[in-house]
Design a protein around this motif. Sequence first.
Motif, PDB file in Angstrom:
ATOM      1  N   UNK A 409     -71.672-120.033  -8.137  1.00  0.00           N
ATOM      2  CA  UNK A 409     -72.942-120.298  -8.746  1.00  0.00           C
ATOM      3  C   UNK A 409     -72.914-119.379 -10.023  1.00  0.00           C
ATOM      4  N   UNK A 410     -71.136-118.603  -9.842  1.00  0.00           N
ATOM      5  CA  UNK A 410     -71.249-117.583 -11.346  1.00  0.00           C
ATOM      6  C   UNK A 410     -70.391-118.731 -12.568  1.00  0.00           C
ATOM      7  N   UNK A 411     -69.477-119.721 -12.037  1.00  0.00           N
ATOM      8  CA  UNK A 411     -68.970-120.497 -13.066  1.00  0.00           C
ATOM      9  C   UNK A 411     -70.050-121.193 -13.154  1.00  0.00           C
ATOM     10  N   UNK A 431     -80.736-116.050 -20.216  1.00  0.00           N
ATOM     11  CA  UNK A 431     -80.600-116.349 -19.195  1.00  0.00           C
ATOM     12  C   UNK A 431     -79.687-116.133 -17.767  1.00  0.00           C
ATOM     13  N   UNK A 432     -78.939-117.497 -18.297  1.00  0.00           N
ATOM     14  CA  UNK A 432     -78.008-117.722 -17.677  1.00  0.00           C
ATOM     15  C   UNK A 432     -76.757-116.475 -17.783  1.00  0.00           C
ATOM     16  N   UNK A 433     -76.508-115.933 -19.007  1.00  0.00           N
ATOM     17  CA  UNK A 433     -75.202-114.756 -18.752  1.00  0.00           C
ATOM     18  C   UNK A 433     -75.842-113.578 -18.188  1.00  0.00           C
ATOM     19  N   UNK A 434     -77.228-113.306 -18.037  1.00  0.00           N
ATOM     20  CA  UNK A 434     -77.745-111.780 -17.567  1.00  0.00           C
ATOM     21  C   UNK A 434     -77.818-112.667 -15.721  1.00  0.00           C
ATOM     22  N   UNK A 435     -77.957-113.869 -15.407  1.00  0.00           N
ATOM     23  CA  UNK A 435     -77.610-114.262 -14.067  1.00  0.00           C
ATOM     24  C   UNK A 435     -76.495-113.996 -13.502  1.00  0.00           C
ATOM     25  N   UNK A 436     -75.032-114.044 -14.630  1.00  0.00           N
ATOM     26  CA  UNK A 436     -74.084-113.843 -14.145  1.00  0.00           C
ATOM     27  C   UNK A 436     -73.983-112.637 -13.842  1.00  0.00           C
ATOM     28  N   UNK A 437     -74.264-111.790 -14.541  1.00  0.00           N
ATOM     29  CA  UNK A 437     -74.095-109.616 -14.520  1.00  0.00           C
ATOM     30  C   UNK A 437     -74.926-110.050 -13.594  1.00  0.00           C
ATOM     31  N   UNK A 438     -76.063-110.448 -13.037  1.00  0.00           N
ATOM     32  CA  UNK A 438     -75.668-109.364 -12.009  1.00  0.00           C
ATOM     33  C   UNK A 438     -75.708-109.749 -10.467  1.00  0.00           C
TER      34      UNK A 438
END
Length: 564
Positions: A409-411, A431-438
């Motif tokens: 999912x990160x990739x 949003x997508x960058x923040x989802x990665x950091x989650x």
Amino acid sequence: MYRILVVLILVELTALSVSAQSQVAGSKNYGLGGSSVMWLPRSAALFLNPAEVARLHQDEFFLSTHRFSTVPSLSAAHFIPFVGTFVVGIANESNHNWYSAGYGRLVGKHQTVGGALNVIRDGFTRLAVSFGTALHLPDSPSQNSGLHAGLSVVNLSSEVRSPLFGLNVGGAYWIVPNTIRWQAAWQLQGVNRAFLMGTEFRMNSRVSLQAGTLAFKTLSAGVSLSTSYLNADLTVGDVGISLSLNFRIGENARDIRNRYYQRGLEAYDEDRYFDAREHFLTALQYDEYYPHARTMANLTTAVMETTIAVYYREGTSYEERGDYIQAIKMYSQVLLAYPDHENAQQRLNEVQPKLHEHIQQLIVAGDKLRDQKKFNHARRTYERVLDIDPGSQEVPFRITEMETLIRKSIQAHLTRAKAFLASNQIEEARKHYERVLVFDRRNAEAKSGLESVKARRTTEELFEHGKSSFDEANYFEALATFLDVLQSDEEHLDAKSYLERTREILLPKVEDFFKRGLRLYVKEDYRAALEVWNKALFIQPNHQVTLEYSKRTEKKLKALEKLQ
């Protein structure tokens, strides 16, 4: 104490009667013309006003001699905190032998009361009682200031015309606090009435001088020397020289007071308010004039009552909402501050089984979220279980299963974020960058991408930065950011909502900042105290106690600036 009683009995068997003028209350009273009914912090006060023994907060032994050849009185005191002071003594006056046992204690902050049972022997044996009271209204926290008043009835018995019966009433005032005291008394002894007057001049904390008169017909004068273990009073009057020695037995009351005060501060710093209050009150038992202990006792009581009410109310609120872990934390905080809080203990016992059931429900909910591929929510749910029950064996295995799916999912999110950023769709990229950091808070590529997003954002982007700080638990930065957003747009509802949530998270720090500031305030480091309290007010602007102390500190600083 039994050794002291033996000594008293042995000395009494060899004691001789003294002159008609009474010296049983000690040389200092004799030097003040016998007028000390309202202020005589000696165990010999047993024979003049037993209420005054309540001023003694340590064990003492008292010996008085007349012309170095006779012993008018012996006495000994034993102090028990929260109970009072017990005294025993022997006196010889007008061919009477006088055995006495008495008790005195402080009532409130200013008044003392006391009484004694006396056995009088002069060929016959009779019982008599003594009782009295004294009042001190100080002008300052010092005991050597303000107004004193006293009243006592001594050796009240069935023999109406007993030569040892006495009625004493008088008052005193510190003309110069801690330095000069003037006092006067009226006395009825047997059938004789007299007006007594005296004055004391304290040269320093160790040496004082006394002078007194009986109806302006006789004069007396004396000197007192005080040390850590001994108070010595030497007086000269019309019937000769009198010497009294007052020995301290055991630890000094001031040292005990300081020890309990320090224990109170330690307990207060650890939020053990119940223990802190008990220590401060015990310190006041050894020195009722100690202002720091009284201030902290009052403050601790107020903080304890407020804290208990807040924690208990929050605990019931969390319990009603089903947040049992927070409810347990709140009830535990109540019991830490007040171990005997029965309602909190009962609630805690009731909520623990509910917590176990709640854990099982969370695991089931986490499984459903995992199956729906809502990994973020599933992971948070599992982590909440681990927060509640770190020893769980089921949850770690479930988290491991998700790790492979999370990496994929990160990739995918990074790929999408790059595409959105390239097409200048800032919100979607963020949003997508923040989802990665989650999933991976240390992901360098996502952090770099967010920096690119920050360079392009407007007011809305500033709000998004605040949300990012909130998600990363940088709550102070988030608080400042949301305030900046609201300064630009007062109607920004999302920023208001996040601001309230951030302050709620930071709210537990308010009490820590208040206590840190209070310690600096007590040390008179007012500027540093204000800096710490400003942090507390940044979180909770309406924190009443901090506001009051901040205003008080600002006034002190203004007063200091004027003096400079």
